[in-house]
Design an enzyme around this catalytic site. Structure first.
Site, PDB file in Angstrom:
ATOM      1  N   ARG A  62       0.809  -1.193  -0.157  1.00 41.86           N
ATOM      2  CA  ARG A  62      -0.165   0.035   0.088  1.00 41.86           C
ATOM      3  C   ARG A  62       0.855   1.190  -0.048  1.00 41.86           C
ATOM      4  NH1 ARG A  62      -5.174   0.298   1.018  1.00 41.86           N
ATOM      5  NH2 ARG A  62      -5.104  -1.752   2.162  1.00 41.86           N
ATOM      6  N   ARG A  88     -10.186   2.270  -2.264  1.00 42.10           N
ATOM      7  CA  ARG A  88      -8.976   1.858  -1.994  1.00 42.10           C
ATOM      8  C   ARG A  88      -8.824   2.727  -0.291  1.00 42.10           C
ATOM      9  NH1 ARG A  88      -5.534  -1.994  -3.102  1.00 42.10           N
ATOM     10  NH2 ARG A  88      -3.939  -0.764  -2.055  1.00 42.10           N
ATOM     11  N   LEU A  90      -6.560   4.613   1.956  1.00 44.83           N
ATOM     12  CA  LEU A  90      -5.518   5.414   1.613  1.00 44.83           C
ATOM     13  C   LEU A  90      -4.633   5.221   3.113  1.00 44.83           C
ATOM     14  CD1 LEU A  90      -7.165   7.819  -0.335  1.00 44.83           C
ATOM     15  CD2 LEU A  90      -5.345   6.443  -1.059  1.00 44.83           C
ATOM     16  N   ASN A 104     -14.159  12.978   0.596  1.00 38.91           N
ATOM     17  CA  ASN A 104     -14.913  11.933  -0.162  1.00 38.91           C
ATOM     18  C   ASN A 104     -16.234  11.859   0.065  1.00 38.91           C
ATOM     19  OD1 ASN A 104     -14.707   8.983  -0.860  1.00 38.91           O
ATOM     20  ND2 ASN A 104     -15.140   8.425   1.373  1.00 38.91           N
ATOM     21  N   HIS A 106     -19.389   9.229   1.080  1.00 33.25           N
ATOM     22  CA  HIS A 106     -19.659   7.991   1.628  1.00 33.25           C
ATOM     23  C   HIS A 106     -21.255   8.056   1.761  1.00 33.25           C
ATOM     24  CE1 HIS A 106     -19.120   4.423   4.085  1.00 33.25           C
ATOM     25  NE2 HIS A 106     -19.987   5.019   4.818  1.00 33.25           N
ATOM     26  N   ASP A 142     -13.644   6.920   7.215  1.00 32.87           N
ATOM     27  CA  ASP A 142     -14.704   7.577   7.045  1.00 32.87           C
ATOM     28  C   ASP A 142     -15.120   8.395   8.417  1.00 32.87           C
ATOM     29  OD1 ASP A 142     -15.352   6.215   4.752  1.00 32.87           O
ATOM     30  OD2 ASP A 142     -16.287   4.555   5.544  1.00 32.87           O
ATOM     31  N   GLU A 171     -26.279  12.076  -3.904  1.00 37.02           N
ATOM     32  CA  GLU A 171     -25.011  12.350  -3.818  1.00 37.02           C
ATOM     33  C   GLU A 171     -24.507  13.168  -5.041  1.00 37.02           C
ATOM     34  OE1 GLU A 171     -22.449   8.454  -3.983  1.00 37.02           O
ATOM     35  OE2 GLU A 171     -24.187   7.530  -2.649  1.00 37.02           O
TER      36      GLU A 171
HETATM   37  C1  GRF Z   1     -21.062   6.037  -4.611  1.00 36.17           C
HETATM   38  O1  GRF Z   1     -22.158   5.491  -3.986  1.00 36.17           O
HETATM   39  C2  GRF Z   1     -20.111   6.632  -3.481  1.00 36.17           C
HETATM   40  O2  GRF Z   1     -20.827   7.161  -2.244  1.00 36.17           O
HETATM   41  C3  GRF Z   1     -19.275   5.373  -2.918  1.00 36.17           C
HETATM   42  O3  GRF Z   1     -19.141   4.580  -4.117  1.00 36.17           O
HETATM   43  C4  GRF Z   1     -19.908   4.928  -4.989  1.00 36.17           C
HETATM   44  C5  GRF Z   1     -19.363   5.363  -6.232  1.00 36.17           C
HETATM   45  O4  GRF Z   1     -20.393   5.426  -7.518  1.00 36.17           O
HETATM   46  N1  GRF Z   1     -18.290   6.115  -2.167  1.00 36.17           N
HETATM   47  P1  GRF Z   1     -20.024   6.441  -8.519  1.00 36.17           P
HETATM   48  O5  GRF Z   1     -18.555   5.595  -9.165  1.00 36.17           O
HETATM   49  O6  GRF Z   1     -19.464   7.713  -8.413  1.00 36.17           O
HETATM   50  O7  GRF Z   1     -20.765   6.178  -9.670  1.00 36.17           O
END
Ligand code: GRF
Length: 210
Positions: A62, A88, A90, A104, A106, A142, A171
C-alpha cells in the site's frame, strides 16, 4: 482557478456530476483510476479531460502504491483531490499529505455505517432515514470532518439496490456543491468541524428540498 484531481475506481457517476456542474473557477485537471478498465475513464477522456491509470496490483504494498499515486496527483498541482468511488483505503501518510484538501463521499449518514454495505446495514438496523455524507479525509476510515449530508426516507419495500439508487441521486447534488463551496472558499475548518461560512443551515439537505 483551482485545480481538481478526481480519483475513481468504477463507473464514476459522481465524477460525472462534478464535471457536469461546470463549477466556476474550477479546472478538472485529471481523472485518475486505480482500475485500468474503470468505466468512468472513457467518459472523462471523451470530455477532453486528462486521464491516467495507476494499477494498485502492480505495486508490492500500500505504501508504495500511495507514494506513486501522490507523485502522479501532484504532477497536476491540485488544490483539491476528490475521491469519487475510489475503492482503496489510503495510508495515513497519503491522508496527511493532502490534509484539508482531500474529500470523499460516503453512502451513509456518518458517523453511522462506516465502511462497506451501508445500505444493507441501514435497512437491517431499521433506520427510517438513510443518506450520504461528504467529508474531509483523515487517516481514520470515514471519520473526517463532515462537510455536508443529504437524507432520504427508507421505504418499507426497499432493497439495498433501491435505497442505493435513491441515495445516489442525492450524492450527485451534494458532491458538486461541496466542491464548489471549497473552490469559492466558503468551507472553513473550525475546531475540527467543517463550517460553510456562506450558509447558515450547516449544509444539510433533505430529499425534495433545494
Ligand atoms: C458511491 O455510492 C459513493 O458514495 C461510494 O461509491 C459509489 C461510487 O459511485 N463511495 P460512482 O462511481 O460515483 O458512480
Amino acid at each position: 482557478m483551482k485545480n481538481i484531481v478526481i480519483l475513481i475506481s468504477g463507473r464514476g457517476s459522481n465524477m460525472q456530476a462534478i464535471v457536469n456542474a461546470d463549477i466556476p473557477n474550477a479546472k478538472i485537471a485529471a481523472v485518475i483510476a486505480n482500475v485500468p478498465n474503470a468505466a468512468g475513464l472513457a467518459w472523462a477522456k471523451e470530455k477532453g479531460i486528462a486521464t491516467a491509470v495507476l494499477n494498485h496490483k502492480e505495486f508490492k504494498n500500500r505504501a508504495e502504491f500511495d507514494m506513486n499515486l501522490a507523485m502522479l496527483i501532484d504532477g497536476y498541482k491540485p488544490d483539491l483531490v476528490v475521491l469519487a468511488g475510489f475503492m482503496r483505503i489510503l495510508s495515513p501518510q497519503f491522508c496527511q499529505h493532502y490534509q484539508g484538501r482531500l474529500m470523499n463521499i460516503h453512502p451513509s449518514l456518518l458517523p453511522s455505517f462506516k465502511g462497506l454495505h451501508t445500505h444493507e446495514e441501514a435497512i437491517k438496523s431499521g433506520c427510517k432515514l438513510a443518506g450520504c455524507t461528504v467529508h474531509f479525509v483523515t487517516p481514520e476510515l470515514d471519520s473526517g470532518a463532515i462537510i455536508s449530508q443529504a437524507a432520504v426516507p427508507v421505504l418499507n419495500d426497499d432493497t439495498a439496490d433501491t435505497l442505493a439508487a435513491r441515495v445516489l441521486q442525492c450524492e450527485h447534488k451534494i458532491y458538486p456543491q461541496a466542491v464548489a463551496d471549497f473552490v469559492s472558499g466558503s468551507l472553513k475548518l473550525v475546531d475540527h468541524h467543517a463550517v460553510n461560512v456562506s450558509r447558515s443551515d450547516k449544509n444539510a439537505f433533505l430529499l425534495g428540498q433545494g
